[in-house]
Motif scaffolding. Structure first.
Motif, mmCIF file in Angstrom:
data_model
loop_
_atom_site.group_PDB
_atom_site.id
_atom_site.type_symbol
_atom_site.label_atom_id
_atom_site.label_comp_id
_atom_site.label_asym_id
_atom_site.label_seq_id
_atom_site.Cartn_x
_atom_site.Cartn_y
_atom_site.Cartn_z
ATOM 1 N N ASN B 82 -23.406 15.415 45.380
ATOM 2 C CA ASN B 82 -21.988 15.795 45.735
ATOM 3 C C ASN B 82 -22.195 16.514 47.051
ATOM 4 N N HIS B 83 -23.045 16.376 47.837
ATOM 5 C CA HIS B 83 -23.225 16.927 49.260
ATOM 6 C C HIS B 83 -24.076 16.124 50.124
ATOM 7 N N ALA B 84 -23.424 15.638 51.086
ATOM 8 C CA ALA B 84 -24.124 14.785 52.087
ATOM 9 C C ALA B 84 -25.386 15.371 52.505
ATOM 10 N N GLU B 85 -25.109 16.710 53.034
ATOM 11 C CA GLU B 85 -26.231 17.371 53.993
ATOM 12 C C GLU B 85 -27.370 17.625 52.993
ATOM 13 N N ARG B 86 -27.192 17.946 51.845
ATOM 14 C CA ARG B 86 -28.160 18.068 50.624
ATOM 15 C C ARG B 86 -28.861 16.892 50.517
ATOM 16 N N ASP B 87 -27.964 15.809 50.268
ATOM 17 C CA ASP B 87 -28.573 14.650 49.926
ATOM 18 C C ASP B 87 -29.547 14.214 50.895
ATOM 19 N N LYS B 88 -29.114 14.215 52.128
ATOM 20 C CA LYS B 88 -30.137 13.929 53.104
ATOM 21 C C LYS B 88 -31.465 14.650 53.178
ATOM 22 N N HIS B 89 -31.489 15.980 52.894
ATOM 23 C CA HIS B 89 -32.710 16.749 52.876
ATOM 24 C C HIS B 89 -33.560 16.057 51.377
ATOM 25 N N LEU B 90 -32.563 15.900 50.474
ATOM 26 C CA LEU B 90 -33.386 15.588 49.270
ATOM 27 C C LEU B 90 -34.244 14.115 49.344
ATOM 28 N N ARG B 91 -33.548 13.249 50.254
ATOM 29 C CA ARG B 91 -34.213 12.151 50.479
ATOM 30 C C ARG B 91 -35.335 12.068 51.535
ATOM 31 N N GLY B 92 -35.386 13.317 52.319
ATOM 32 C CA GLY B 92 -36.509 13.166 53.345
ATOM 33 C C GLY B 92 -37.684 13.891 52.809
ATOM 34 N N GLU B 93 -38.651 14.005 53.845
ATOM 35 C CA GLU B 93 -39.979 14.152 53.241
ATOM 36 C C GLU B 93 -40.316 15.551 52.620
ATOM 37 N N ASP B 94 -39.173 16.535 52.596
ATOM 38 C CA ASP B 94 -39.725 17.744 51.923
ATOM 39 C C ASP B 94 -39.543 17.707 50.262
ATOM 40 N N PHE B 95 -38.759 16.523 50.185
ATOM 41 C CA PHE B 95 -38.581 16.068 48.723
ATOM 42 C C PHE B 95 -38.793 14.807 48.136
ATOM 43 N N LEU B 96 -37.974 14.028 48.093
ATOM 44 C CA LEU B 96 -38.279 12.573 47.532
ATOM 45 C C LEU B 96 -39.117 11.570 48.549
ATOM 46 N N ASP B 97 -39.058 11.837 49.747
ATOM 47 C CA ASP B 97 -39.379 10.978 50.885
ATOM 48 C C ASP B 97 -39.128 9.358 50.628
ATOM 49 N N VAL B 98 -37.933 9.018 50.337
ATOM 50 C CA VAL B 98 -37.608 7.790 49.806
ATOM 51 C C VAL B 98 -37.948 6.882 50.831
ATOM 52 N N ASP B 99 -38.059 6.958 52.241
ATOM 53 C CA ASP B 99 -38.702 5.724 52.905
ATOM 54 C C ASP B 99 -40.207 5.464 52.380
ATOM 55 N N GLU B 100 -41.058 6.512 52.140
ATOM 56 C CA GLU B 100 -42.146 6.093 51.577
ATOM 57 C C GLU B 100 -42.325 5.800 50.141
ATOM 58 N N PHE B 101 -41.348 6.295 49.257
ATOM 59 C CA PHE B 101 -41.520 6.177 47.946
ATOM 60 C C PHE B 101 -39.915 5.682 47.628
ATOM 61 N N PRO B 102 -39.686 4.583 47.954
ATOM 62 C CA PRO B 102 -38.318 4.013 47.472
ATOM 63 C C PRO B 102 -37.904 4.034 46.001
ATOM 64 N N GLU B 103 -38.878 3.946 45.028
ATOM 65 C CA GLU B 103 -38.468 3.801 43.806
ATOM 66 C C GLU B 103 -39.422 4.683 42.862
ATOM 67 N N ALA B 104 -38.863 5.064 41.799
ATOM 68 C CA ALA B 104 -39.582 5.825 40.988
ATOM 69 C C ALA B 104 -39.351 5.039 39.378
ATOM 70 N N THR B 105 -40.441 4.961 38.782
ATOM 71 C CA THR B 105 -40.209 4.015 37.517
ATOM 72 C C THR B 105 -40.759 4.940 36.344
ATOM 73 N N PHE B 106 -40.244 4.228 35.076
ATOM 74 C CA PHE B 106 -40.649 4.807 33.618
ATOM 75 C C PHE B 106 -40.889 3.752 33.147
ATOM 76 N N ALA B 107 -42.179 3.659 32.386
ATOM 77 C CA ALA B 107 -42.426 2.484 31.615
ATOM 78 C C ALA B 107 -43.160 3.076 30.290
ATOM 79 N N SER B 108 -42.503 2.811 29.159
ATOM 80 C CA SER B 108 -43.035 3.385 27.869
ATOM 81 C C SER B 108 -44.320 3.043 27.218
ATOM 82 N N THR B 109 -44.993 3.710 26.940
ATOM 83 C CA THR B 109 -46.478 3.084 26.227
ATOM 84 C C THR B 109 -46.503 3.373 24.710
ATOM 85 N N GLY B 110 -45.164 4.023 24.215
ATOM 86 C CA GLY B 110 -45.431 4.046 22.852
ATOM 87 C C GLY B 110 -44.159 5.149 22.197
ATOM 88 N N PHE B 111 -43.698 5.052 20.868
ATOM 89 C CA PHE B 111 -42.742 5.803 20.181
ATOM 90 C C PHE B 111 -42.842 6.019 18.954
#
Lengths: 181, 191
Positions: B82-111
């Motif tokens: 809910n804040h464009a400037e912060r989201d820009k920072h979070l998408r950048g290399e300091d945090f998620l680096d979304v250009d390099e890592f566009p996806e996060a995945t979770f796959a269960s292996t057991g329950f």
């Protein structure tokens, strides 16, 4: 002395040129500096506020400059080969348009979420509706590329001025230091 | 004859499997599923955000909860605090680096279901910021049943806490903000 003539820039044009030149160089440095500040740096927030405030004022200055340029007589360039005159004209337009694009993209980053931009707590510039998805990041990348592009243009512009002064020994640079008689 | 018997057994097994396991698609279209995060701000308060774009499905049968599985793929660029400037920072290399890592995945292996049959422990592999780790966290069923529009739905919630440094995110947000809490609120529509 205030207005331009066919042979000389007036003080208003000269002042605006150097005010923009120094402010733009300062903004480039500030931009590089602020994006690497750590979260706990006392300037982490203030540097961005300053960058945005100056950006809006630069936009105002850019508009005044274009209006003023068109209200004044056009200067006759110092004698030069045709291709150099053409290159000079192209460079001036490249500078005008890159600066304008930088100002617009900067505005679109900070207003992407509908927040307005406060200019030194004096007044606020409201946001436009969001244009594209992830606007702040997409436009942010463009803003960064434009900033480096502008510095490239500024470097060439600077070298051309030195060439006129030291190699051609003409008045091109002196005209921008003070009005010529 | 032997082949026929084998085929019949396999067919029977498949039929019963499909009768037992129900496959659900996570209702991202109707936005009845949420991937939210929560991190301390300076140690004085919470900052909450979410990922707007993700997709996935799960398989669940109340009679055989131990067979449950889930897969989720998150578009990291859809982070929204809910804040464009912060989201820009979070998408950048300091945090998620979304250009390099566009996806996060979770796959269960057991329950592992608890006694009550309504909650349990989910284990799976989480890939975030290019780092893959096995995590386990508790999940709880909220409910399941017919919806008013002719479908059948089931919903779950889960919560886990990640150390940002474990996923190579080392930007210093202060000593109180080294961990992020993930809240997963998942509703699925049976296929």
């Amino acid at each position: 002395m205030l207005k331009n003539s066919q042979h000389s820039y007036g003080w208003i044009t000269i002042t605006m040129h150097w005010l923009q030149a120094t402010t733009i160089l300062f903004m480039f440095g500030l931009g590089l500096y602020m994006v690497d500040l750590t979260y706990y740096d006392p300037w982490y927030r203030g540097s961005l506020q300053l960058h945005k405030s100056i950006g809006i004022l630069l936009m105002v200055l850019w508009i005044i400059m274009i209006v003023w340029k068109n209200l004044n007589p056009r200067l006759k360039p110092e004698p030069a080969p045709k291709h150099e005159l053409l290159a000079a004209k192209a460079m001036h337009w490249a500078l005008y348009l890159t600066i304008l694009s930088l100002l617009i993209t900067g505005y679109l980053i900070s207003t992407a979420d509908g927040r307005s931009i406060a200019v030194f707590d004096l007044f606020e510039v409201p946001a436009l509706p969001k244009l594209i998805e992830n606007q702040e990041s997409v436009i942010g990348d463009i803003h960064e590329i434009l900033a480096f592009t502008l510095m490239g243009f500024v470097g060439l512009h600077f070298l051309a001025a030195l060439k006129h002064h030291f190699i051609n020994k003409d008045r091109t640079l002196r005209r921008l230091i003070k009005p010529q008689v | 004859m032997k082949n026929f018997l084998q085929a019949a057994l396999v067919a029977a097994a498949l039929t019963s499997a499909s009768a037992n396991a129900a496959d659900y698609v996570i209702d991202t279209e109707g936005a009845h599923a949420f991937v939210q995060f929560k991190i301390k701000h300076l140690g004085y308060s919470w900052l909450v955000g979410r990922f707007n774009t993700f997709e996935g499905g799960f398989s669940y049968n109340a009679d055989k909860p131990e067979d449950s599985t889930i897969n989720v793929t998150i578009q990291t660029a859809s982070i929204d605090s809910n804040h464009a400037e912060r989201d820009k920072h979070l998408r950048g290399e300091d945090f998620l680096d979304v250009d390099e890592f566009p996806e996060a995945t979770f796959a269960s292996t057991g329950f592992t279901p608890d006694e009550d049959g309504l909650s349990g422990t989910l284990e799976g592999t989480l890939t975030l910021h290019g780092v893959t780790k096995t995590i386990t966290f508790p999940v709880k069923k909220i409910g399941e049943g017919d919806d008013p529009w002719g479908g059948y739905r089931a919903g779950f919630e889960g919560q886990t806490t990640l150390k940002l440094a474990d996923y190579g995110i080392t930007y210093n947000l202060g000593p109180a903000s080294t961990e992020v809490q993930l809240d997963l609120l998942i509703e699925g529509i049976r296929k």
